[in-house]
Design a protein around this motif. Structure first.
Motif, PDB file in Angstrom:
ATOM      1  N   MET A  68      43.335  94.013  33.911  1.00 18.14           N
ATOM      2  CA  MET A  68      44.726  93.727  34.257  1.00 18.14           C
ATOM      3  C   MET A  68      44.838  92.987  35.589  1.00 18.14           C
ATOM      4  SD  MET A  68      46.494  94.781  31.759  1.00 18.14           S
ATOM      5  CE  MET A  68      46.503  95.905  30.386  1.00 18.14           C
ATOM      6  N   GLU A  69      43.878  93.198  36.466  1.00 16.81           N
ATOM      7  CA  GLU A  69      43.984  92.611  37.804  1.00 16.81           C
ATOM      8  C   GLU A  69      43.789  91.097  37.794  1.00 16.81           C
ATOM      9  OE1 GLU A  69      39.473  93.390  39.390  1.00 16.81           O
ATOM     10  OE2 GLU A  69      40.905  95.038  39.480  1.00 16.81           O
ATOM     11  N   TYR A  70      43.300  90.532  36.685  1.00 13.38           N
ATOM     12  CA  TYR A  70      43.123  89.087  36.605  1.00 13.38           C
ATOM     13  C   TYR A  70      44.380  88.386  36.098  1.00 13.38           C
ATOM     14  CZ  TYR A  70      38.187  90.019  37.303  1.00 13.38           C
ATOM     15  OH  TYR A  70      36.995  90.427  37.824  1.00 13.38           O
ATOM     16  N   GLY A  71      45.377  89.136  35.631  1.00 10.91           N
ATOM     17  CA  GLY A  71      46.615  88.540  35.169  1.00 10.91           C
ATOM     18  C   GLY A  71      47.703  88.676  36.216  1.00 10.91           C
ATOM     19  N   LEU A  72      48.464  87.615  36.423  1.00 15.63           N
ATOM     20  CA  LEU A  72      49.499  87.621  37.441  1.00 15.63           C
ATOM     21  C   LEU A  72      50.630  88.562  37.020  1.00 15.63           C
ATOM     22  CD1 LEU A  72      50.527  86.460  40.123  1.00 15.63           C
ATOM     23  CD2 LEU A  72      51.609  84.610  38.794  1.00 15.63           C
ATOM     24  N   GLY A  73      50.874  89.580  37.835  1.00 16.17           N
ATOM     25  CA  GLY A  73      51.940  90.530  37.540  1.00 16.17           C
ATOM     26  C   GLY A  73      51.730  91.292  36.245  1.00 16.17           C
ATOM     27  N   CYS A  74      50.488  91.461  35.834  1.00 12.94           N
ATOM     28  CA  CYS A  74      50.188  92.095  34.538  1.00 12.94           C
ATOM     29  C   CYS A  74      49.987  93.589  34.725  1.00 12.94           C
ATOM     30  CB  CYS A  74      48.935  91.460  33.948  1.00 12.94           C
ATOM     31  SG  CYS A  74      48.565  92.044  32.292  1.00 12.94           S
ATOM     32  N   ILE A  75      50.815  94.383  34.047  1.00 16.05           N
ATOM     33  CA  ILE A  75      50.668  95.832  34.042  1.00 16.05           C
ATOM     34  C   ILE A  75      50.578  96.303  32.599  1.00 16.05           C
ATOM     35  CG2 ILE A  75      51.854  96.152  36.258  1.00 16.05           C
ATOM     36  CD1 ILE A  75      54.345  96.910  34.700  1.00 16.05           C
ATOM     37  N   ALA A  76      50.065  97.479  32.411  1.00 14.78           N
ATOM     38  CA  ALA A  76      49.757  97.963  31.062  1.00 14.78           C
ATOM     39  C   ALA A  76      50.949  97.934  30.108  1.00 14.78           C
ATOM     40  CB  ALA A  76      49.169  99.371  31.147  1.00 14.78           C
ATOM     41  N   PRO A  77      52.146  98.431  30.494  1.00 17.03           N
ATOM     42  CA  PRO A  77      53.255  98.446  29.524  1.00 17.03           C
ATOM     43  C   PRO A  77      53.678  97.067  29.058  1.00 17.03           C
ATOM     44  CG  PRO A  77      53.697  99.916  31.370  1.00 17.03           C
ATOM     45  CD  PRO A  77      52.517  99.106  31.750  1.00 17.03           C
ATOM     46  N   ASN A  78      53.345  96.013  29.846  1.00 18.76           N
ATOM     47  CA  ASN A  78      53.762  94.665  29.484  1.00 18.76           C
ATOM     48  C   ASN A  78      52.698  93.885  28.727  1.00 18.76           C
ATOM     49  OD1 ASN A  78      56.120  95.205  30.858  1.00 18.76           O
ATOM     50  ND2 ASN A  78      55.428  94.224  32.757  1.00 18.76           N
ATOM     51  N   CYS A  79      51.537  94.489  28.477  1.00 17.00           N
ATOM     52  CA  CYS A  79      50.423  93.756  27.850  1.00 17.00           C
ATOM     53  C   CYS A  79      49.854  94.522  26.660  1.00 17.00           C
ATOM     54  CB  CYS A  79      49.334  93.485  28.882  1.00 17.00           C
ATOM     55  SG  CYS A  79      49.886  92.523  30.300  1.00 17.00           S
ATOM     56  N   PRO A  80      50.644  94.748  25.632  1.00 14.34           N
ATOM     57  CA  PRO A  80      50.116  95.476  24.474  1.00 14.34           C
ATOM     58  C   PRO A  80      48.997  94.728  23.758  1.00 14.34           C
ATOM     59  CG  PRO A  80      52.251  94.507  23.962  1.00 14.34           C
ATOM     60  CD  PRO A  80      52.043  94.321  25.431  1.00 14.34           C
ATOM     61  N   ASP A  81      49.011  93.363  23.857  1.00 13.89           N
ATOM     62  CA  ASP A  81      47.963  92.589  23.197  1.00 13.89           C
ATOM     63  C   ASP A  81      46.603  92.858  23.833  1.00 13.89           C
ATOM     64  OD1 ASP A  81      48.917  91.465  25.514  1.00 13.89           O
ATOM     65  OD2 ASP A  81      48.429  89.409  24.906  1.00 13.89           O
ATOM     66  N   ILE A  82      46.573  92.924  25.178  1.00 11.96           N
ATOM     67  CA  ILE A  82      45.311  93.184  25.873  1.00 11.96           C
ATOM     68  C   ILE A  82      44.831  94.604  25.587  1.00 11.96           C
ATOM     69  CG2 ILE A  82      44.209  93.341  28.140  1.00 11.96           C
ATOM     70  CD1 ILE A  82      46.063  91.163  29.099  1.00 11.96           C
ATOM     71  N   ILE A  83      45.777  95.546  25.609  1.00  8.06           N
ATOM     72  CA  ILE A  83      45.415  96.944  25.336  1.00  8.06           C
ATOM     73  C   ILE A  83      44.799  97.072  23.942  1.00  8.06           C
ATOM     74  CG2 ILE A  83      46.338  99.258  24.979  1.00  8.06           C
ATOM     75  CD1 ILE A  83      48.404  98.652  27.129  1.00  8.06           C
ATOM     76  N   SER A  84      45.409  96.417  22.948  1.00  9.42           N
ATOM     77  CA  SER A  84      44.916  96.510  21.583  1.00  9.42           C
ATOM     78  C   SER A  84      43.530  95.901  21.444  1.00  9.42           C
ATOM     79  CB  SER A  84      45.890  95.813  20.625  1.00  9.42           C
ATOM     80  OG  SER A  84      47.147  96.438  20.643  1.00  9.42           O
ATOM     81  N   ARG A  85      43.315  94.739  22.074  1.00  6.13           N
ATOM     82  CA  ARG A  85      42.006  94.081  21.977  1.00  6.13           C
ATOM     83  C   ARG A  85      40.916  94.895  22.665  1.00  6.13           C
ATOM     84  NH1 ARG A  85      42.004  88.964  20.037  1.00  6.13           N
ATOM     85  NH2 ARG A  85      43.988  87.834  19.914  1.00  6.13           N
ATOM     86  N   VAL A  86      41.219  95.415  23.848  1.00  2.57           N
ATOM     87  CA  VAL A  86      40.229  96.223  24.559  1.00  2.57           C
ATOM     88  C   VAL A  86      39.905  97.491  23.784  1.00  2.57           C
ATOM     89  CG1 VAL A  86      39.787  97.544  26.661  1.00  2.57           C
ATOM     90  CG2 VAL A  86      40.846  95.278  26.808  1.00  2.57           C
ATOM     91  N   PHE A  87      40.956  98.096  23.203  1.00  5.76           N
ATOM     92  CA  PHE A  87      40.730  99.307  22.412  1.00  5.76           C
ATOM     93  C   PHE A  87      39.809  99.001  21.232  1.00  5.76           C
ATOM     94  CE2 PHE A  87      41.835 101.846  18.683  1.00  5.76           C
ATOM     95  CZ  PHE A  87      41.599 103.126  19.165  1.00  5.76           C
ATOM     96  N   ARG A  88      40.039  97.859  20.564  1.00  6.60           N
ATOM     97  CA  ARG A  88      39.218  97.494  19.419  1.00  6.60           C
ATOM     98  C   ARG A  88      37.767  97.249  19.828  1.00  6.60           C
ATOM     99  NH1 ARG A  88      38.795  98.541  14.215  1.00  6.60           N
ATOM    100  NH2 ARG A  88      37.170  97.181  13.381  1.00  6.60           N
ATOM    101  N   ILE A  89      37.567  96.585  20.980  1.00  2.00           N
ATOM    102  CA  ILE A  89      36.210  96.340  21.479  1.00  2.00           C
ATOM    103  C   ILE A  89      35.489  97.660  21.754  1.00  2.00           C
ATOM    104  CG2 ILE A  89      34.884  95.401  23.422  1.00  2.00           C
ATOM    105  CD1 ILE A  89      37.016  93.193  23.622  1.00  2.00           C
ATOM    106  N   LYS A  90      36.212  98.595  22.376  1.00  2.00           N
ATOM    107  CA  LYS A  90      35.594  99.892  22.691  1.00  2.00           C
ATOM    108  C   LYS A  90      35.297 100.685  21.417  1.00  2.00           C
ATOM    109  CE  LYS A  90      37.330 100.529  27.382  1.00  2.00           C
ATOM    110  NZ  LYS A  90      37.992 101.452  28.322  1.00  2.00           N
TER     111      LYS A  90
END
Length: 439
Positions: free
Chosen positions: A1-23
């Motif tokens: 999340m720290e590499y995205g400007l103003g990116c926090i978990a509740p606003n990035c469901p796409d990143i959360i889903s992809r990371v979850f799938r990778i794990k």
């Protein structure tokens, strides 16, 4: 999340889903391929996405209002509690602070025949109306990631009698077209026969052993050599009373290298007419072997009352050479429910029974089953004979049923019906009664 400007978990469901799938994929590699917990024989995953829950619940008390509840279903996940007096809401957005509220409804909603929907509450539609997908789960589904995944290590092996192969077709298809399409398609069993005819190595295995070394190709309808992994073969269950299919089942688990149904029935160069004859010639029916096998198979997946019913079916309808050995070998699979029922019927929860008492109670249950078909335990003197206190000393169940009518009610109904008889019907009735009384 720290590499995205103003990116926090509740606003990035796409990143959360992809990371979850990778794990998840990495976890499957650790378990299945790297064998962190030993050899993995099967995989099953079920993905459930939930909203973060607050530490404490907000509690509100509101009057019942259908319009408001329907309105807020669009913004909240509605969970109707079992008593239907309170509703639990999970807010759609993960906000700071509490995101969970319990709303107590002052008036319990009642089902009424004159509801606006014309038929009371449709609970199924109400569930779908009140359900919603959170942002993370929505993204997970949009990416096409599977919600459910399963790899079964058991290969189900269908089998059939000659000329009795199953096939699927459309209702409007011509029969000739169906036959032309299906006659050249192998079933799993027919493909097994063909495999034995062309592959010498396959002749070392029985039908249920083949999936360990060969893979079923459903597209080409054939067995091919397995390159990695393994599967366990399991023939579809058939009841012993089915006759020929059960004996075919028995042969397929014992005979190796069969290339056809005729080959399966051939023993020492002689092709026998029926599968039971072949089983007998192979020695599979000596010493009540088939009855022991069918009871062992039933006890592995059946309940004790079902095993007792099967035991009664065998001793009544089949020829058992050594009934005493059959009982002493399998009685323990018929008594698992007896101690529990006895404890439920008495106040002493520590009540126990020894092996002899368990056998007597089981034999009492068997005696009741035998009486329902006009027999009794006394006719089977090879079985242990329990004391009379363990048996139902009544007469035949058919006689008991015939004596269980409400005679006063029947007399009233008879008198009422006689009033409506025609003259001809009354003559017939009187003739029947007179015949019964003068016998």
């Amino acid at each position: 999340m720290e590499y995205g400007l103003g990116c926090i978990a509740p606003n990035c469901p796409d990143i959360i889903s992809r990371v979850f799938r990778i794990k998840l994929d990495q976890l499957m590699v650790d378990i299945k391929d790297k064998k962190h917990f030993g050899v993995c024989i099967g995989v099953m995953t079920n993905i459930t996405v939930e909203i973060r829950k607050a530490e404490l619940d907000n509690q509100w008390v509101v009057p019942y209002n259908r319009d408001l509840l329907v309105k807020y279903q669009f913004h909240m996940n509605v969970e109707i509690c079992c008593h239907a007096r309170s509703l639990k809401y999970l807010f759609k957005y993960c906000l700071k602070g509490h995101d969970r509220a319990t709303v107590y409804v002052q008036r319990k909603r009642k089902r009424q025949a004159n509801d606006t929907d014309g038929g009371g509450i449709d609970e199924i539609n109400a569930y779908f109306d009140g359900r919603y997908l959170c942002d993370t789960e929505s993204a997970y589904r949009i990416f096409g990631f599977p919600i459910h995944h399963r790899i079964i290590s058991v290969e189900r092996l269908q089998f059939h009698l000659p000329g009795d192969k199953n096939c699927t077709f459309q209702a409007n298809e011509a029969l000739g077209k169906v036959v032309a399409r299906e006659k050249n398609k192998f079933s799993k069993l027919e493909a097994f026969f063909y495999l034995n005819s062309v592959d010498v190595n396959a002749r070392k295995y029985t039908y249920d052993e083949i999936p360990r070394f060969y893979v079923w190709n459903d597209g080409e309808r054939k067995w091919t050599m397995r390159k990695r992994g393994f599967q366990i073969g399991r023939l579809c269950y058939v009841h012993h009373s089915t006759g020929e299919p059960w004996f075919l089942h028995l042969l397929l688990t014992k005979v190796r290298g069969a290339t056809s149904f005729e080959s399966l029935r051939t023993v020492n160069g002689v092709c026998y007419t029926t599968f039971p004859d072949a089983c007998k010639e192979y020695g599979l029916l000596d010493d009540d072997k088939e009855w022991h096998e069918v009871l062992t198979q039933a006890s592995a997946g059946g309940l004790p009352p079902q095993v007792r019913q099967l035991f009664v079916h065998i001793i009544v309808n089949c020829k058992v050479t050594d009934l005493k050995t059959l009982w002493s070998t399998h009685w323990k699979s018929m008594v698992d429910d007896i101690l529990l029922r006895r404890r439920q019927s008495c106040p002493n929860t520590l009540f126990t029974l020894n092996d002899m008492q368990l056998q007597f109670y089981a034999l009492g249950e068997i005696d009741e089953l035998l009486r329902s078909v006009g027999k009794s335990l006394k006719k089977f003197d090879q079985l242990p004979q329990p004391p009379p206190s363990y048996l139902n000393n009544g007469t035949n169940n058919l006689i008991i049923e015939e004596k269980s009518y409400d005679t006063r009610k029947m007399e009233y109904e008879t008198a009422k019906l006689l009033q409506d008889y025609t003259e001809e019907q009354r003559k017939i009735y009187d003739a029947v009664i007179q015949s019964i009384e003068t016998r």
